[in-house]
Enzyme design. Structure first.
Site, PDB file in Angstrom:
ATOM      1  CD  GLU A  11      -2.750   0.525   2.689  1.00  0.00           C
ATOM      2  OE1 GLU A  11      -3.049  -0.604   3.109  1.00  0.00           O
ATOM      3  OE2 GLU A  11      -2.952   1.561   3.319  1.00  0.00           O
TER       4      GLU A  11
ATOM      5  CB  CYS B 255      -0.812   2.947   7.376  1.00  0.00           C
ATOM      6  SG  CYS B 255      -0.572   4.489   8.185  1.00  0.00           S
TER       7      CYS B 255
END
Ligand code: SAH
Length: 359
Positions: A109, A350
């Site tokens: 990511e 996150c």
């Protein structure tokens, strides 16, 4: 003549078996690589510029290299390119979260944040992480593998191309512990700041660490002008240990000494990150201890109300508690900002986008 062809073929076989990652090579390394293929050294900077400045996705686009060289490179050194699998765009602030697929199928990511001062990309340094911080979504599946320098760069290149704008700032604060992938991190920094590449200035780069003391010291000795951020999250060794298992290996006092050493060696002011967790590290007593710990240090503190991760069960303090905590630090002349995570409408903390795709 035949001999020469044989020799070239032999070199090609040797190179191919060496797991060549051409996008992770410096220009001098590329020169040697190309010389082994019987090419002139100046080809190295041409190849480098295609990969790191123009950031093309295929050898076919490298039109000033001969067709034969391009064909050879295709065979022996497949270009590392990341493919976006999913992009989420925040309606609130334009933040974009990217899920990229690596050549081996793993997924990572990255996040684009738009600020007045420029476009900042937050990259992952590892697929997964083995530091096991209790509040962190990236810790949940453990470490899968380190990312190569090329895979760290590609996150920035693909996002820059996607938005059609220059990326001016890079933060290594996504999944992974960058100092646990130290050699690849250093090479990444070298390539990212290279005058023939994207040429991001060292001062526009931040690397965040949970506190691997020997590596902080090694990085300090390099005297780079990057900002080092330490994930502190607690004002005492005992409390830090309850949140971050890495504290069992490196005591808080040693971590703080290493941070002082970083400042002494580089002149760069340290950033300390402190995720505020309701009822865990947000009391008056915590603020007081934190002030004592940071007294007389030239530093900056980022207070981040913890991003709730379902599996972890931590909650943010209310806004008053957060503001009080900040005020206490300010009264003690500590530089402090409250950082609210951007893109709160897109898969929270996150690591959460990636986690959605893990079994
Ligand atoms: N391993 C590095 C960098 C990756 S984490 C490090 O520890 O610094 C980036 C930052 O996000 C770290 O400060 C980390 O502690 C913090 N973080 C992780 N999970 C979080 C959460 N749920 N809420 C707020 N901050 C979090």
């Amino acid at each position: 003549m035949d001999n020469k062809i044989d020799q070239t073929n032999k070199n090609i076989t040797d190179l191919a078996s060496a797991d060549t990652d051409i996008k992770s090579m410096t220009i001098p390394q590329l020169e040697r690589f190309l010389q082994n293929l019987g090419e002139k050294p100046y080809r190295a900077s041409q190849l480098f510029a295609w990969m790191h400045q123009k950031q093309v996705r295929t050898y076919d686009e490298m039109t000033n290299l001969s067709a034969q060289l391009r064909q050879t490179l295709r065979q022996i050194a497949p270009l590392t390119v990341l493919e976006p699998v999913e992009v989420q765009i925040s309606r609130q602030d334009g933040t974009r979260k990217y899920l990229f697929q690596l050549p081996d199928g793993n997924r990572i990511e990255s996040v684009l944040m738009k600020y007045k001062h420029g476009n900042s990309v937050c990259i992952s340094s590892q697929a997964g992480c083995r530091m096991a911080c209790r509040f962190c979504a990236s810790a949940i599946g453990g470490l899968v593998r380190n990312l190569k320098p090329s895979e760290m760069l590609e996150q920035i290149y693909r996002i820059g191309q996607d938005i059609g704008e220059r990326i001016s700032h890079v933060v290594v604060m996504g999944t992974g512990e960058p100092l646990d992938n130290y050699d690849n991190l250093l090479r990444f920094l070298e390539l990212l700041t290279d005058a023939h590449g994207l040429k991001i200035s060292q001062r526009s780069i931040t690397v965040s660490t949970c506190g691997l003391v020997p590596k902080i010291r090694a990085l300090a000795d390099r005297k780079l002008q990057i900002t080092l951020a330490l994930s502190l999250h607690a004002p005492s060794q005992e409390k830090r240990l309850s949140l971050m298992p890495v504290a069992a290996r490196y005591a808080l006092s040693d971590v703080m000494d290493a941070c002082d050493y970083y400042f002494a060696q580089t002149g760069r002011r340290m950033t300390f990150e402190y995720s505020l967790i309701r009822g865990v590290n947000d009391s008056d007593q915590d603020a007081k201890q934190l002030c004592a710990l940071l007294a007389h240090k030239n530093c900056h503190v980022n207070l981040i109300p913890v991003n709730p991760v379902r599996e972890c069960g931590y909650r943010q303090p209310d806004d008053n508690t957060t503001a009080d905590f900040k005020n206490k630090l300010e009264k003690n002349k500590i530089n402090v900002t409250i950082r609210r995570e951007l893109g709160r409408d897109i898969d929270g903390a996150c690591g959460q986008l990636r986690k959605k795709y893990l079994q």
